[in-house]
Design a protein around this motif. Structure first.
Motif, PDB file in Angstrom:
ATOM      1  N   ILE A  61       0.841  -1.199   0.000  1.00 26.40           N
ATOM      2  CA  ILE A  61       0.000   0.000   0.000  1.00 26.40           C
ATOM      3  C   ILE A  61       0.879   1.253   0.000  1.00 26.40           C
ATOM      4  O   ILE A  61       0.613   2.205  -0.732  1.00 26.40           O
ATOM      5  N   GLY A  62       1.938   1.245   0.790  1.00 23.84           N
ATOM      6  CA  GLY A  62       2.861   2.379   0.810  1.00 23.84           C
ATOM      7  C   GLY A  62       3.498   2.623  -0.545  1.00 23.84           C
ATOM      8  O   GLY A  62       3.640   3.767  -0.978  1.00 23.84           O
ATOM      9  N   GLN A 101       2.911   6.159  -2.657  1.00 28.10           N
ATOM     10  CA  GLN A 101       4.028   7.063  -2.901  1.00 28.10           C
ATOM     11  C   GLN A 101       4.656   6.916  -4.283  1.00 28.10           C
ATOM     12  O   GLN A 101       5.351   7.804  -4.730  1.00 28.10           O
ATOM     13  N   ARG A 102       4.493   5.787  -4.939  1.00 31.08           N
ATOM     14  CA  ARG A 102       5.085   5.533  -6.265  1.00 31.08           C
ATOM     15  C   ARG A 102       6.602   5.697  -6.250  1.00 31.08           C
ATOM     16  O   ARG A 102       7.205   6.184  -7.189  1.00 31.08           O
TER      17      ARG A 102
END
Length: 70
Positions: free
Chosen positions: A20-21, A25-26
């Motif tokens: 998910i992080g 943030q990509r």
């Protein structure tokens, strides 16, 4: 067996949170302050003239760094 399942669930939850992080943030996962840069090398390969794919990646990294500065 109960301990194994508890640890397995914990690892799955941690991997899920990391995913998910990444999606939010990509940004790719970055290493510590050491690595190849600490050895005085500017690039991961030893070629004098990197391939087109590597050149494109290096340009993308340079643009990203310039955007971080501004």
């Amino acid at each position: 067996m109960q301990t194994f399942l508890l640890v397995l669930v914990l690892f799955v939850v941690v991997v899920f949170i990391m995913a998910i992080g990444y999606m939010v943030q990509r940004k790719s996962i970055a290493g510590s302050c050491g690595g190849i840069g600490a050895l005085g090398m500017d690039k991961a390969c030893d070629c004098d003239d990197p391939c087109d794919k590597r050149k494109a990646r290096m340009q993308k990294e340079q643009r990203w760094k310039e955007n971080q500065i501004h």
